[in-house]
Design a protein around this motif. Structure first.
Motif, PDB file in Angstrom:
ATOM      1  N   ALA A 233     -54.814  -3.239   5.651  1.00 36.82           N
ATOM      2  CA  ALA A 233     -55.119  -4.571   5.654  1.00 36.82           C
ATOM      3  C   ALA A 233     -54.155  -5.520   5.105  1.00 36.82           C
ATOM      4  CB  ALA A 233     -56.458  -4.780   4.729  1.00 36.82           C
ATOM      5  N   GLY A 234     -52.981  -5.013   4.342  1.00 28.67           N
ATOM      6  CA  GLY A 234     -52.047  -5.700   4.134  1.00 28.67           C
ATOM      7  C   GLY A 234     -50.829  -5.746   4.862  1.00 28.67           C
ATOM      8  N   GLY A 235     -50.745  -5.091   6.121  1.00 22.32           N
ATOM      9  CA  GLY A 235     -50.061  -5.221   7.166  1.00 22.32           C
ATOM     10  C   GLY A 235     -48.979  -4.095   6.923  1.00 22.32           C
ATOM     11  N   ALA A 236     -49.103  -3.280   5.777  1.00 20.59           N
ATOM     12  CA  ALA A 236     -48.118  -2.097   5.708  1.00 20.59           C
ATOM     13  C   ALA A 236     -48.195  -0.974   6.728  1.00 20.59           C
ATOM     14  CB  ALA A 236     -48.300  -1.392   4.149  1.00 20.59           C
ATOM     15  N   THR A 237     -47.312  -0.192   6.762  1.00 18.85           N
ATOM     16  CA  THR A 237     -46.993   0.799   7.409  1.00 18.85           C
ATOM     17  C   THR A 237     -48.195   1.992   7.181  1.00 18.85           C
ATOM     18  OG1 THR A 237     -45.595   2.618   8.321  1.00 18.85           O
ATOM     19  CG2 THR A 237     -45.089   2.120   5.949  1.00 18.85           C
ATOM     20  N   GLY A 238     -48.620   2.533   8.114  1.00 19.22           N
ATOM     21  CA  GLY A 238     -49.744   3.490   8.015  1.00 19.22           C
ATOM     22  C   GLY A 238     -49.056   4.995   7.993  1.00 19.22           C
ATOM     23  N   ARG A 239     -47.739   4.973   7.888  1.00 15.86           N
ATOM     24  CA  ARG A 239     -47.012   6.442   7.932  1.00 15.86           C
ATOM     25  C   ARG A 239     -47.071   7.045   6.454  1.00 15.86           C
ATOM     26  NH1 ARG A 239     -41.644   5.510  11.559  1.00 15.86           N
ATOM     27  NH2 ARG A 239     -43.036   4.786  13.474  1.00 15.86           N
ATOM     28  N   LYS A 240     -47.062   8.299   6.429  1.00 15.39           N
ATOM     29  CA  LYS A 240     -47.567   9.016   5.339  1.00 15.39           C
ATOM     30  C   LYS A 240     -46.200   9.874   4.928  1.00 15.39           C
ATOM     31  CE  LYS A 240     -51.750   8.064   6.116  1.00 15.39           C
ATOM     32  NZ  LYS A 240     -52.571   7.481   5.229  1.00 15.39           N
ATOM     33  N   LEU A 241     -46.130  10.181   3.653  1.00 13.96           N
ATOM     34  CA  LEU A 241     -44.880  10.926   2.953  1.00 13.96           C
ATOM     35  C   LEU A 241     -45.339  11.994   1.993  1.00 13.96           C
ATOM     36  CD1 LEU A 241     -41.915  11.592   2.433  1.00 13.96           C
ATOM     37  CD2 LEU A 241     -42.091   9.921   0.637  1.00 13.96           C
ATOM     38  N   ILE A 242     -45.352  13.189   2.171  1.00 15.60           N
ATOM     39  CA  ILE A 242     -45.691  14.372   1.312  1.00 15.60           C
ATOM     40  C   ILE A 242     -44.472  14.913   0.761  1.00 15.60           C
ATOM     41  CG2 ILE A 242     -47.099  16.254   1.254  1.00 15.60           C
ATOM     42  CD1 ILE A 242     -48.699  15.298   3.779  1.00 15.60           C
ATOM     43  N   VAL A 243     -44.479  15.356  -0.656  1.00 16.31           N
ATOM     44  CA  VAL A 243     -43.215  15.619  -0.988  1.00 16.31           C
ATOM     45  C   VAL A 243     -43.779  17.068  -1.856  1.00 16.31           C
ATOM     46  CG1 VAL A 243     -41.276  15.729  -2.575  1.00 16.31           C
ATOM     47  CG2 VAL A 243     -42.125  13.830  -1.329  1.00 16.31           C
ATOM     48  N   VAL A 244     -42.920  18.191  -1.425  1.00 18.66           N
ATOM     49  CA  VAL A 244     -43.557  19.495  -2.284  1.00 18.66           C
ATOM     50  C   VAL A 244     -42.246  19.959  -2.764  1.00 18.66           C
ATOM     51  CG1 VAL A 244     -44.336  21.996  -1.761  1.00 18.66           C
ATOM     52  CG2 VAL A 244     -45.017  20.235  -0.268  1.00 18.66           C
TER      53      VAL A 244
ATOM     54  N   GLN B 194     -48.257  29.241   5.139  1.00 18.80           N
ATOM     55  CA  GLN B 194     -49.415  29.102   5.577  1.00 18.80           C
ATOM     56  C   GLN B 194     -50.168  27.799   5.118  1.00 18.80           C
ATOM     57  OE1 GLN B 194     -51.524  32.253   3.676  1.00 18.80           O
ATOM     58  NE2 GLN B 194     -50.601  33.901   4.565  1.00 18.80           N
ATOM     59  N   GLY B 195     -49.767  27.234   3.908  1.00 17.74           N
ATOM     60  CA  GLY B 195     -50.094  25.973   3.605  1.00 17.74           C
ATOM     61  C   GLY B 195     -49.585  24.903   4.356  1.00 17.74           C
ATOM     62  N   LEU B 196     -48.377  24.920   4.719  1.00 15.53           N
ATOM     63  CA  LEU B 196     -47.594  23.706   5.470  1.00 15.53           C
ATOM     64  C   LEU B 196     -48.094  23.850   6.823  1.00 15.53           C
ATOM     65  CD1 LEU B 196     -44.035  24.235   4.010  1.00 15.53           C
ATOM     66  CD2 LEU B 196     -45.549  22.321   3.531  1.00 15.53           C
ATOM     67  N   ALA B 197     -48.344  24.990   7.490  1.00 18.01           N
ATOM     68  CA  ALA B 197     -48.879  25.015   8.804  1.00 18.01           C
ATOM     69  C   ALA B 197     -50.177  24.601   8.936  1.00 18.01           C
ATOM     70  CB  ALA B 197     -48.907  26.342   9.104  1.00 18.01           C
ATOM     71  N   LEU B 198     -51.040  24.770   7.815  1.00 16.43           N
ATOM     72  CA  LEU B 198     -52.297  24.268   7.710  1.00 16.43           C
ATOM     73  C   LEU B 198     -52.538  22.890   7.334  1.00 16.43           C
ATOM     74  CD1 LEU B 198     -55.410  25.359   7.874  1.00 16.43           C
ATOM     75  CD2 LEU B 198     -55.439  25.688   5.460  1.00 16.43           C
ATOM     76  N   LEU B 199     -51.652  22.275   6.716  1.00 14.31           N
ATOM     77  CA  LEU B 199     -51.329  20.901   6.404  1.00 14.31           C
ATOM     78  C   LEU B 199     -51.287  20.207   7.754  1.00 14.31           C
ATOM     79  CD1 LEU B 199     -51.656  18.602   4.438  1.00 14.31           C
ATOM     80  CD2 LEU B 199     -49.236  19.290   3.908  1.00 14.31           C
ATOM     81  N   ALA B 200     -50.211  20.705   8.661  1.00 16.64           N
ATOM     82  CA  ALA B 200     -49.752  20.057   9.866  1.00 16.64           C
ATOM     83  C   ALA B 200     -51.072  19.909  10.729  1.00 16.64           C
ATOM     84  CB  ALA B 200     -48.743  20.895  10.181  1.00 16.64           C
ATOM     85  N   GLN B 201     -51.793  21.161  10.759  1.00 17.62           N
ATOM     86  CA  GLN B 201     -53.085  21.423  11.711  1.00 17.62           C
ATOM     87  C   GLN B 201     -54.169  20.340  11.196  1.00 17.62           C
ATOM     88  OE1 GLN B 201     -54.506  25.283  11.817  1.00 17.62           O
ATOM     89  NE2 GLN B 201     -56.195  24.654  13.107  1.00 17.62           N
TER      90      GLN B 201
ATOM     91  N   ASP C 122     -47.553  10.641  12.453  1.00 19.64           N
ATOM     92  CA  ASP C 122     -47.113   9.633  11.400  1.00 19.64           C
ATOM     93  C   ASP C 122     -46.704  10.222  10.066  1.00 19.64           C
ATOM     94  OD1 ASP C 122     -47.330   7.736  13.492  1.00 19.64           O
ATOM     95  OD2 ASP C 122     -49.437   7.437  13.050  1.00 19.64           O
ATOM     96  N   THR C 123     -46.584  11.423   9.767  1.00 20.52           N
ATOM     97  CA  THR C 123     -46.338  11.866   8.646  1.00 20.52           C
ATOM     98  C   THR C 123     -44.911  12.779   8.508  1.00 20.52           C
ATOM     99  OG1 THR C 123     -48.716  12.306   8.202  1.00 20.52           O
ATOM    100  CG2 THR C 123     -47.317  13.655   6.680  1.00 20.52           C
ATOM    101  N   THR C 124     -44.346  12.632   7.329  1.00 14.70           N
ATOM    102  CA  THR C 124     -42.987  13.224   7.213  1.00 14.70           C
ATOM    103  C   THR C 124     -43.340  14.094   5.814  1.00 14.70           C
ATOM    104  OG1 THR C 124     -41.528  11.641   8.269  1.00 14.70           O
ATOM    105  CG2 THR C 124     -40.739  13.259   6.515  1.00 14.70           C
ATOM    106  N   ILE C 125     -42.934  15.405   6.024  1.00 16.51           N
ATOM    107  CA  ILE C 125     -43.373  16.463   4.708  1.00 16.51           C
ATOM    108  C   ILE C 125     -41.997  16.863   4.362  1.00 16.51           C
ATOM    109  CG2 ILE C 125     -44.466  18.431   3.815  1.00 16.51           C
ATOM    110  CD1 ILE C 125     -46.273  18.123   6.210  1.00 16.51           C
TER     111      ILE C 125
END
Length: 437
Positions: free
Chosen positions: A52-63, A320-327, A335-338
């Motif tokens: 709503a604020g016009g921000a990017t909808g792109r996601k970032l996940i850090v492990v 397994q978790g990373l592959a499942l997360l992507a799926q 739109d996600t970077t891990i």
């Protein structure tokens, strides 16, 4: 301790246990003129979603792999003659030379020189789709071999400086365009990590099945009592309301996953379970833009193993978790970077216990729809004796901050001035080209 102070301390603990964070420290409010500004206002939280604020909808996940994973067996230089000599019992065999399951399996070919650990086979499709890349010989320029200090520097992004008050992901929350809600960043684990500590709001969720269980404030009578207690409270009122709203938002978004799981076999325990839960949360709640995991068990001083063994047993559920997360992210994965990182690498030579000791350079993993993958990037000098740092481990030729800053700039669209606030004292030099334009 006065009764009011006791209740203030209790509510902070009770709400944190329920999976939300209400800031109570001195840095949670900023003075403006003659009055006191609430934390929520200082952090720019006006109830609007990032979209709503016009921000990017792109996601970032850090492990974060706490304990220093052995990058030389994650992405192994099987084409280097010195690699097998340095590791007579734990070196991965070249592709095609290993034996079957339960034996010393060979590496999975990446580019004819580097091979992927066979326990990471679930990630090979992402490599082939060019949505997975590695940056080898990367890490912190600080030479410490202390887990505690190295993790602190990597989470604050200020190597060598222990006095930094906040984590780089917390500073990133404040730098992202658009307005924020308290659920813009979530951590999955037992406690709020250093990387998300700071003035900006973040939510901490328990890992495993406990993440979806109601907390103390979900009991109607208890919740109503505290709602009444903090109604109109000049100091904690707004922060309490934001925290309660964030908790309800996350609980509502995760309940859909719990209901779906009742109709079939439960997801595996551990990281794959948490990764699948995060994917559902991100799909159901567009306010969640960043997430953080911390996984332990990577300090393999003894009995590390090669294609099978202790390290393999830890890498398998991670893959397994990373592959499942992507799926499970579905279209959101585009739109996600891990990012997967660890505080430092391990020695190039195996020790007398069939393991490896604390090292220096390591390998960072980057996955996502915008990744220019299918490559092992970075300045690679090899593992010849005269190329090793202090004669024992990989040098750091790519500062981890340049990788993170590249992602923040290209993926999250931060400006130069914003990058300087998130990554102070950012070193010069170009980052490897990880992301497509």
């Amino acid at each position: 301790m006065q009764r009011r102070d006791f209740l203030n301390a209790f509510i902070a603990g009770a709400t944190a246990g329920a999976g939300l964070l209400i800031p109570v420290g001195r840095g949670a409010w900023a003075a403006t003129g003659g009055g006191t500004q609430s934390f929520a206002t200082a952090a720019g939280m006006d109830g609007a979603s990032p979209a709503a604020g016009g921000a990017t909808g792109r996601k970032l996940i850090v492990v974060m792999l706490r304990g220093a994973v052995d990058g030389l067996n994650v992405v192994a230089p099987v084409g280097a003659p010195n690699y097998a000599r340095l590791r007579p019992t734990i070196a991965l065999l070249p592709p095609g030379q290993g034996q079957g399951p339960g034996e010393n399996q060979g590496a999975l070919d990446l580019d004819g020189y580097f091979g992927l650990h066979p326990a990471l086979a679930p990630l090979l499709p992402l490599w082939n789709q060019k949505k997975l890349a590695f940056v080898h010989a990367s890490g912190s320029p600080d030479g410490t071999r202390s887990h505690f200090d190295a993790q602190d520097y990597m989470e604050s992004a200020t190597p060598g400086v222990k006095s930094t008050p906040d984590g780089w992901m917390n500073r990133l929350i404040a730098a992202l365009p658009g307005t924020s809600t308290p659920t813009r960043a979530v951590s999955i684990g037992p406690t709020m990590p250093r990387i998300l500590g700071g003035n900006a709001a973040a939510v901490n969720l328990a890992s495993g099945a406990a993440a979806g269980k109601p907390g103390v404030l979900d009991r109607p009578a208890m919740g109503a009592a505290f709602d009444q207690l903090y109604l109109g409270h000049e100091r904690f009122g707004r922060a309490y309301q934001d925290g309660r709203a964030a908790h309800k938002e996350v609980m509502a978004a995760t309940m859909a996953e719990m209901a779906a799981a009742d109709g079939g076999a439960p997801l595996p325990f551990g990281f794959p379970d948490d990764a699948a839960r995060l994917a559902v949360l991100m799909r159901n709640d567009p306010n969640v833009q960043m997430a953080f995991f911390a996984l332990g068990g990577w300090d393999t001083h003894a009995s590390q193993g090669a294609g099978t063994g202790q390290l393999a047993n830890r890498l398998a559920p991670l893959a397994q978790g990373l592959a499942l997360l992507a799926q499970r992210l579905g279209p959101l994965f585009e739109d996600t970077t891990i990012v997967v990182m660890s505080e430092f690498g391990r020695t190039a030579r195996e020790n007398g216990n069939g393991g490896t000791d604390h090292g220096h350079g390591n390998v960072m993993w980057v996955l996502g729809g915008g990744v220019a993958g299918g490559k092992v990037l970075g300045e690679w000098r090899g593992v010849a004796d005269d190329q090793l740092n202090e004669g024992r481990d990989l040098p750091v030729t790519t500062d981890f901050r340049t990788v993170l800053a590249h992602i923040a700039e290209r993926h999250l669209r931060l400006s130069d001035s914003q990058l300087e606030r998130v990554f102070p004292s950012l070193p010069g030099g170009a980052s490897p080209r990880l992301l497509r334009a």
